[in-house]
Every structure is written in C-alpha cells, then in structure tokens.
Design a protein around this motif. Structure first.
Motif, short mmCIF file in Angstrom:
data_model
loop_
_atom_site.label_atom_id
_atom_site.label_comp_id
_atom_site.label_asym_id
_atom_site.label_seq_id
_atom_site.Cartn_x
_atom_site.Cartn_y
_atom_site.Cartn_z
N PRO A 1 0.81 -1.23 0.00
CA PRO A 1 0.00 0.00 0.00
C PRO A 1 0.84 1.27 0.00
CG PRO A 1 -0.85 -1.59 1.60
CD PRO A 1 0.44 -2.15 1.10
N LEU A 2 2.02 1.22 0.60
CA LEU A 2 2.88 2.40 0.62
C LEU A 2 3.57 2.63 -0.72
CD1 LEU A 2 4.55 1.88 4.10
CD2 LEU A 2 2.50 3.19 3.56
N VAL A 3 3.51 1.62 -1.61
CA VAL A 3 4.09 1.74 -2.95
C VAL A 3 3.02 2.17 -3.95
CG1 VAL A 3 5.18 0.47 -4.83
CG2 VAL A 3 5.92 0.09 -2.47
N VAL A 4 1.88 1.47 -3.94
CA VAL A 4 0.82 1.79 -4.89
C VAL A 4 0.04 3.03 -4.46
CG1 VAL A 4 0.65 -0.59 -5.64
CG2 VAL A 4 -0.78 0.19 -3.76
N GLY A 5 0.10 3.37 -3.16
CA GLY A 5 -0.54 4.57 -2.65
C GLY A 5 0.47 5.48 -2.00
N PRO B 1 2.97 7.12 0.48
CA PRO B 1 3.72 8.17 -0.24
C PRO B 1 4.33 7.72 -1.56
CG PRO B 1 5.12 7.24 1.44
CD PRO B 1 3.80 6.53 1.56
N HIS B 2 3.88 6.56 -2.13
CA HIS B 2 4.35 6.08 -3.44
C HIS B 2 5.86 5.82 -3.44
CE1 HIS B 2 0.44 6.77 -5.27
NE2 HIS B 2 0.42 7.96 -4.68
N ILE B 3 6.30 4.95 -2.56
CA ILE B 3 7.73 4.65 -2.42
C ILE B 3 8.21 3.85 -3.63
CG2 ILE B 3 9.46 3.44 -1.03
CD1 ILE B 3 7.55 3.91 1.38
N ARG B 4 9.33 4.30 -4.24
CA ARG B 4 9.93 3.56 -5.36
C ARG B 4 11.34 3.07 -5.02
NH1 ARG B 4 8.09 4.23 -10.55
NH2 ARG B 4 9.59 2.54 -11.01
N PHE B 5 12.01 3.76 -4.11
CA PHE B 5 13.37 3.35 -3.71
C PHE B 5 13.45 3.30 -2.20
CE2 PHE B 5 17.88 2.97 -3.60
CZ PHE B 5 18.29 3.74 -2.52
N TYR B 6 14.16 2.31 -1.68
CA TYR B 6 14.29 2.15 -0.23
C TYR B 6 15.68 1.67 0.12
CZ TYR B 6 13.77 0.14 4.45
OH TYR B 6 13.95 -0.17 5.77
N ALA B 7 16.27 2.27 1.15
CA ALA B 7 17.52 1.78 1.73
C ALA B 7 17.39 1.90 3.24
CB ALA B 7 18.71 2.58 1.22
N GLY B 8 17.56 0.79 3.94
CA GLY B 8 17.39 0.78 5.39
C GLY B 8 18.52 0.06 6.08
#
Length: 685
Positions: A130-134, A136-143
């Motif tokens: 949901p955080l990808v398709v809605g 904040p529309h996350i496309r890249f992640y580094a944790g």
C-alpha cells in the motif's frame, strides 16, 4: 525542498537483480518474516522507553542529515514493535506509523546489512505494498538496521525516494550504517539517563553522545563570531581545511580562509538579513593554499535583544563533484563538435570527389603543354588541400577508417628519428627514451606517425629559441597498456586556454589552422586510447598518451606493396551512389576505361537492376550510406541475386563504415587513377 549534493565518487555496490527481472508475472507480496528471537528483541526495544515519545532534536538531526546527504525526500528513524512500525523521527513524511505487515523495516531487520530496494515496482515483496501503490508512493528504499550492543535489531534508519534509483554504492551503504550507529548511540544515551537518575551522570552521557555525533558526521560543522573567530569545529572541518589540529583551526582568522575576502562580507550581510543561507557555494583556501569549493548551509543565532551571538553551519566539500561535472561538460562539448565536424567533412568530401575527378578527366585529355593545364592543376591542388582538411576533421571526430596493425612504439620512434630531427631543426635537441621489452600496441601506423609529427611540430613552435623535446615510452602503471610521452622545454600553455587546446580551429598561432592537436585527440580516441596534458607557463609541456596493449607480435617495419600493372578487364560493374555528381563521375571514369557500367541512385534501384540484368555482375561499387538501404543490407540482399559479385565500398563519412579492415574500401575524395587502380585490385583479388 532543496536537496543536498550526493556523496563523492564511490565504488559501485553490486545490487541483487530484482525478482521481477527474472519472471514475467509479479507474485503477490510476501508477508514480512519474524525474527527467531522476537520476544527478546521486543524486550530490548521496550527497555529504551522511547515508543510514543515526543520528537527529539538529536534524532531529527540524524534524519535531516541522512535526507540531505543522500538527496532523499524522505528519511525516518523507525522502531518495530509487535504490531507496527513507529517513526521516532520522520523527515518528509506525514504519517507517524504504519502496520507491521506493510513495513519495509520488517524485512530490513532480518540482516546486519543495509537492505536496498532499487525499484519497489520490480520487487515482488513490495510491488503491491500500500505504501508503494498509494501515498507516499515509495519507489526506492535503503534501510540500515539499528543493532543494539547486545545484538538485537530494534528498527532501522531509512532513506526513501518516490523515484527508483539504479545504483547505491558501498560507501553510501557504509555511511548509512554509520548514521544508524549514531541512532543506537542516542538510544543508549536515553537508557543511560534512565539508569543513572542523576543530573551529573546525565550531563556526562549527553556530552559524550553529542561529541560522537559531532565528530562522526563527514561534513564540516562550525560556529564562528561575526568578527571571524572560530568558536567550535568538528574534526571533519579541520581536515577539510588542512589544519593539523582543532586547536590550530580555532586560533586562525576565519576571514583568511576565503579566496576572495569580499565574499565573506557579502555572505555575512546576506546571512544576517535573511537569518539563514541554504546551499551557497563558496571558494575557500586550505591551509596549504589549495582552493576547494564548498556548499554551505548556515544560520544566525541571536541574543534575546536581537543581537548576533554567532553563526553556525555545515560545509560540504564539492570540489571533486564540480571537477567531474566540468569534465563531463567538456566531453559532451567535444563530442558535439566532433559530430558536426564529421557531418561537414562528409558533404565536403562528395564535392571534392567531383572536383578532383573532373580535373583528372580533363588532364587526361590535355597535352603537357596545353595552356589550360596549369589552371586545372591549380584547381586540383586546391581540392587536395581541401581533402587534407577534411581528413583532419575526420581524425578529430573519430570517423576515419583505420587500418590497425601490431606495432612496437620503440621501433616506430627510432625509424622516425631522422624525420623528426629535420622537422625540429638544429636548435631543438631530440631525445628518445624508450623502455626495453615494451608491449606492442594495435594501431594504424600512419596515424600514430601523424600523432608523433603533430606533437613534434607543436613542441618546435613552443621553443622558438631552441630547447629539448623528449619522447618517452614505458609500460602503463596499471600494467595494461603503453604510455607515450612528449615533453618539451618550451614556454608552456596558459592555464586559461589549456581546456580548449584539443578543440578544432582553436589556435594561438598567427598562421595556425587549429587542427594539429584536435587531429591527435581524434586519432588517439579512435584507437581506443586516451590523452592528457600537463603544462605551466615557462616550464614546458608534457603530452601523455595511453594506448591499449596488443596480444600479437609487432611488425618490424613497413613497406609499400609494388604497384601491379593489369590489363583492363571487360567487366560489368554496378555503381550504387545517391549523390548525383559523384555517381555521374564514377560512371564516366569506368566507361572510359572499358567497363560495362550499370548505375543506381539507391539500394532499391541496385537490387532491381540485379534482377533485370541477364548476365553476371562482376563488381558492386556502393556508397556505404544511402537513404533506403545500408551497405550491409544491400550486400546481403545482392548476394542472393548475384552470389559471385565482388564488392567495393566508398564513403565520405568513414565513421559510419561497419567494415572490417580487410574489406575493400575507397575513401572519398579520389581521382580517376586511384579509382581505376582500386577497381582492378578488387577484380583481380
């Protein structure tokens, strides 16, 4: 939101290929795994007593710093309990928690390493999150996991982007881990406060945590008075400005660090008027005198009455970044100039072919004493000079046809020694310093000789009162190639014009053409090598050329093959050329020498003639570039109709020639004798 500069040049980090690149369909998202020691992990988290607490400056400073240094619109300090991902600090994000089953952090805490997701749309774990398709529309992640001293991973420090990123370097991952350790230090500080319960111990632990944070940040942090006295500096700033110690920096006058002292006056006036400055680029002078470019973010701190107490800010060294940007701009400019030069040379060569050819035909008809002969020979001489000019343009634009062979540069230099000495004259001493057992190179000998002659001519002109020119050869330091150096003791090159010396038509000589060094540049680049120059006014110039090593045995010398005298064969030749003037000239020359000629203005007409012609066609003479079919496409289709036909390619734009060196080829412009000689050579081969 303004973004901070990216980190400097880094070694690439190999990222795992997303699952979506290996399958056609994206499977449903995976449920986040649960750590085997989940109960003890939660106990370790709870003992910090940090969940659902108000924002704190120490954590917010870390998220802001991470967002700025990684140019990320979103950064969070995330803590993962049994049901949710809660953000102790968040930058660029409106929500303060998410469900655990959609949390990126739940995957990131499964490892001690940074979890990098280059593109969430291509990763089956997150593609339908949901955080990808809605929002904040996350496309890249580094944790980076927050690992406590007892080994439990209680959360993550994350940077996120709404755009995918193709690369995340090892240095960037290491820096994110370092910031994550600062978060844990802050958590440990909180725990220490709880356990200490005494104000003195609390102050000591707080100062230690701040000191670690202050000195571990890789950007320079400072505090100064309006008068230019330094009050505070971290170790990164001390090293950035070349001071031996923090004490030495604090004793220095800050105003002396500005390359232009007036810039500080303007800077402080603007700072006091606006209260803060963001991403201001300054030129500073290090302790050793070297200039560096820095990006500064600063603010004014005032007393209750509004007076200025001090300035404080962050400096980021962007010198290397700006140098790389300038190199990229220069490379793009040179490439654009090369494309223009190649296009001009192409059209000009067609005109010169027609001029040269018709001059040759006229001269064949005139007697040696004909009064018109000198005028026609003058026209042909001018055309030859034009042809030489186009060859230089094509050399610069890397669009000439090279005939590479395996060469020993030592042998080439030794065999050119006499020519070079005559070229340099008596007042310039030539020195050849060749390294024994030099690896061979694969290059066009005539072009390498042209490079050496051009460098020698340039050096001679730089030493009008005499001097020394030294050619050196050696193995490349990397071990994979050969270096050729040309060093003179001349007047040197002004630093202001040094970046332009390889541009065509740029010259400082009164009668120069500006094509000598541009030709050298193009030949070396087309040969797979590289060239650099070092020069200082009054101290001479050194050109350093690198060429890749070859695996074969070098040629020991060169010799011209004896010209063959052949009878004129009664052969059938099909000429395919889209330029009307060039095609008419070629047909006329061939027919005058007894050949049967078919002519076509494009590839389609050539194929139609091949189908209609009842007999064999002995030779297909075709331009490489035509509007409908390329040379390779025409040859492939032509072979099906006339399998025994030989081929001869011509072009005025050699950069587009997709041919091997052994394929018959004739470069425009050419005269009638050259054309006939090449045709006979191909027919008799």
């Amino acid at each position: 939101m303004q973004q901070a500069p990216a980190l400097g040049p880094c070694r690439p980090l190999r990222l795992p290929a997303p699952e979506a690149q290996r399958t056609r369909r994206t499977p449903p998202p995976m449920d986040p795994p649960v750590t085997p020691d989940e109960e003890r992990r939660l106990e370790s988290l709870w003992r910090y007593a940090v969940l659902d607490t108000p924002p704190e400056e120490a954590f917010d400073l870390i998220t802001r710093l991470a967002a700025r240094l990684f140019r990320a619109p979103i950064s969070t300090v995330s803590l993962l309990d049994q049901a949710r991902q809660w953000f102790k600090s968040r930058y660029g994000l409106a929500i303060n928690h998410t469900r655990r089953d959609v949390a990126f952090s739940a995957f990131a805490i499964q490892s001690d390493e940074v979890l990098v997701v280059p593109d969430t749309h291509a990763d089956p774990r997150f593609a339908t999150n949901p955080l990808v398709v809605g929002a904040p529309h996350i496309r890249f992640y580094a944790g980076a996991p927050l690992i406590t001293p007892d080994g439990y991973r209680v959360g993550t420090l994350e940077v996120l982007d709404t755009q995918p990123r193709s690369e995340f370097t090892a240095e960037q991952a290491a820096f994110l881990e370092a910031l994550a350790r600062l978060v844990v230090i802050e958590l440990e500080w909180r725990l220490a406060l709880i356990q200490a319960r005494q104000s003195e111990q609390r102050l000591r632990v707080s100062e230690e945590a701040f000191r670690r944070l202050f000195d571990n940040v890789p950007a320079g942090i400072y505090r100064t008075t309006p008068e230019g006295k330094a009050l505070l500096a971290n170790q990164a700033l001390v090293e950035m400005l070349g001071f031996a110690s923090r004490e030495e920096f604090l004793a220095a006058d800050i105003r002396s660090l500005y390359a232009d002292p007036s810039q500080r006056t303007e800077y402080t006036a603007q700072l006091e008027q606006e209260g803060e400055l963001r991403n201001v680029e300054l030129l500073l002078r290090r302790r050793d005198g070297r200039l560096i470019r820095v990006l500064e973010n600063a603010r004014v701190v005032r007393d209750p009455q509004g007076g200025v107490l001090y300035y404080e800010g962050i400096l980021t060294d962007v010198t290397e970044t700006r140098n790389l940007e300038e190199q990229l701009r220069q490379s793009q400019k040179m490439e654009a100039i090369g494309q223009l030069a190649g296009a001009v040379a192409h059209d000009f060569r067609n005109l010169l072919t027609v001029i040269n050819g018709h001059c040759g035909l006229l001269l064949e008809r005139l007697s040696p004493r004909d009064p018109l002969r000198p005028e026609i020979e003058g026209i042909r001489a001018a055309a030859e000079r034009g042809a030489a000019l186009t060859r230089q343009l094509l050399a610069f634009s890397r669009r000439q046809v090279l005939r590479p062979s395996v060469l020993d540069l030592n042998v080439v230099l030794e065999q050119m020694g006499d020519i070079l000495r005559r070229l340099l004259g008596e007042n310039v001493r030539l020195v050849l310093e060749t390294e024994p057992a030099l690896p061979p190179v694969l290059a066009d000998r005539s072009q390498i000789e042209q490079v050496i002659l051009n460098l020698a001519t340039n050096a001679r002109d730089a030493m009008p009162r005499g001097g020394q020119l030294t050619f050196r050869t050696r193995k490349a330091d990397s071990g994979s190639g050969v270096v050729l150096e040309a060093s003179d003791t001349g007047r040197g090159i002004d630093p202001a014009i040094l970046p332009r010396i390889f541009e065509p038509f740029f010259t400082t000589k009164p009668n120069g053409t500006g094509l000598g060094l541009s030709t050298v540049y193009g030949i070396i680049k087309q040969s797979g090598g590289d060239i650099a120059v070092e020069s200082s006014p009054g101290l001479g110039t050194t050109f350093r050329i690198w060429l890749p090593a070859a695996d074969l045995t070098p040629e020991l010398g060169v010799g011209a093959a004896p010209e063959q005298t052949l009878d004129q064969p009664r052969a059938t030749i099909l000429v395919a050329e889209d330029d009307d003037g060039v095609r008419t000239l070629i047909v006329r020359i061939l027919r005058r020498h007894g050949y049967l000629v078919l002519e076509a203005k494009n590839g389609g007409e050539a194929l139609a003639l091949a189908r209609q012609h009842s007999g064999p066609i002995d030779l297909l003479l075709t331009d490489v570039l035509m509007p409908d079919l390329s040379a390779s496409e025409l040859a492939q289709q032509f072979s099906a109709l006339q399998p025994t036909t030989k081929r001869l390619y011509i072009s005025g734009y050699p950069g587009a020639v997709p041919l091997q060196p052994e394929v018959p080829y004739l470069d425009k412009p050419f005269d009638p004798a050259t054309l006939i000689r090449k045709v006979r050579e191909v027919l008799e081969s």
